[in-house]
Design a protein around this motif. Structure first.
Motif, short mmCIF file in Angstrom:
data_model
loop_
_atom_site.label_atom_id
_atom_site.label_comp_id
_atom_site.label_asym_id
_atom_site.label_seq_id
_atom_site.Cartn_x
_atom_site.Cartn_y
_atom_site.Cartn_z
N GLU A 167 -57.54 -11.62 -9.31
CA GLU A 167 -56.39 -12.48 -9.62
C GLU A 167 -56.87 -13.91 -9.80
O GLU A 167 -57.07 -14.65 -8.84
CB GLU A 167 -55.36 -12.42 -8.48
N THR A 168 -57.10 -14.28 -11.05
CA THR A 168 -57.52 -15.64 -11.36
C THR A 168 -56.52 -16.24 -12.34
O THR A 168 -55.84 -15.51 -13.05
CB THR A 168 -58.93 -15.65 -11.98
N PRO A 169 -56.42 -17.56 -12.38
CA PRO A 169 -55.50 -18.16 -13.35
C PRO A 169 -56.01 -17.94 -14.78
O PRO A 169 -57.20 -18.08 -15.05
CB PRO A 169 -55.50 -19.64 -13.00
N GLY A 170 -55.13 -17.54 -15.67
CA GLY A 170 -55.52 -17.30 -17.06
C GLY A 170 -56.11 -15.92 -17.23
O GLY A 170 -55.73 -14.96 -16.57
#
Length: 89
Positions: free
Chosen positions: A57-60
Motif C-alpha cells: 500500500e503505497t501512494p500512487g
C-alpha cells in the motif's frame, strides 16, 4: 469470486506474463496458456511478497509490487521455457 474478478485476473496475468517474457533475453517457445499461468502465479506471489515486506500500500502506483511481480514472471518464464528444452551432449 465473481466473473469480473476472474476476467480481471486473466487480463492481469497476461500483462504480467508478457512483461516477464519481455525481460527474459532470447526467444521463448512458450504457449499463451503457459504465459498466462506464469503471469497469474507471479502476480499472486508478488502481491503476497509485497504485503510481507509492507510495500503493498503505497501512494500512487505500487512500483515495488509491480517490480516484484514482473521479476517473478521473468524467473517463471525462464524456468518454464528452459524446462522444456533437452540438453544435447
Amino acid at each position: 469470486m465473481e466473473i469480473n474478478g476472474i476476467f480481471t485476473g486473466i487480463v492481469f496475468g497476461l500483462i504480467i506474463g508478457a512483461l516477464g517474457r519481455l525481460v527474459v533475453p532470447g526467444r521463448q517457445s512458450l504457449p499463451i496458456w503457459a504465459t498466462l499461468l506464469v503471469g497469474v502465479v507471479a502476480g499472486i506471489l508478488g502481491t503476497f511478497l509485497a504485503a510481507l515486506f509492507g510495500v503493498d500500500e503505497t501512494p500512487g502506483i505500487d512500483w515495488i509490487e509491480l517490480g516484484l511481480q514482473v521479476g517473478l514472471a521473468a524467473a517463471g518464464v525462464a524456468l518454464v521455457s528452459g524446462a522444456g528444452r533437452r540438453r544435447v551432449g
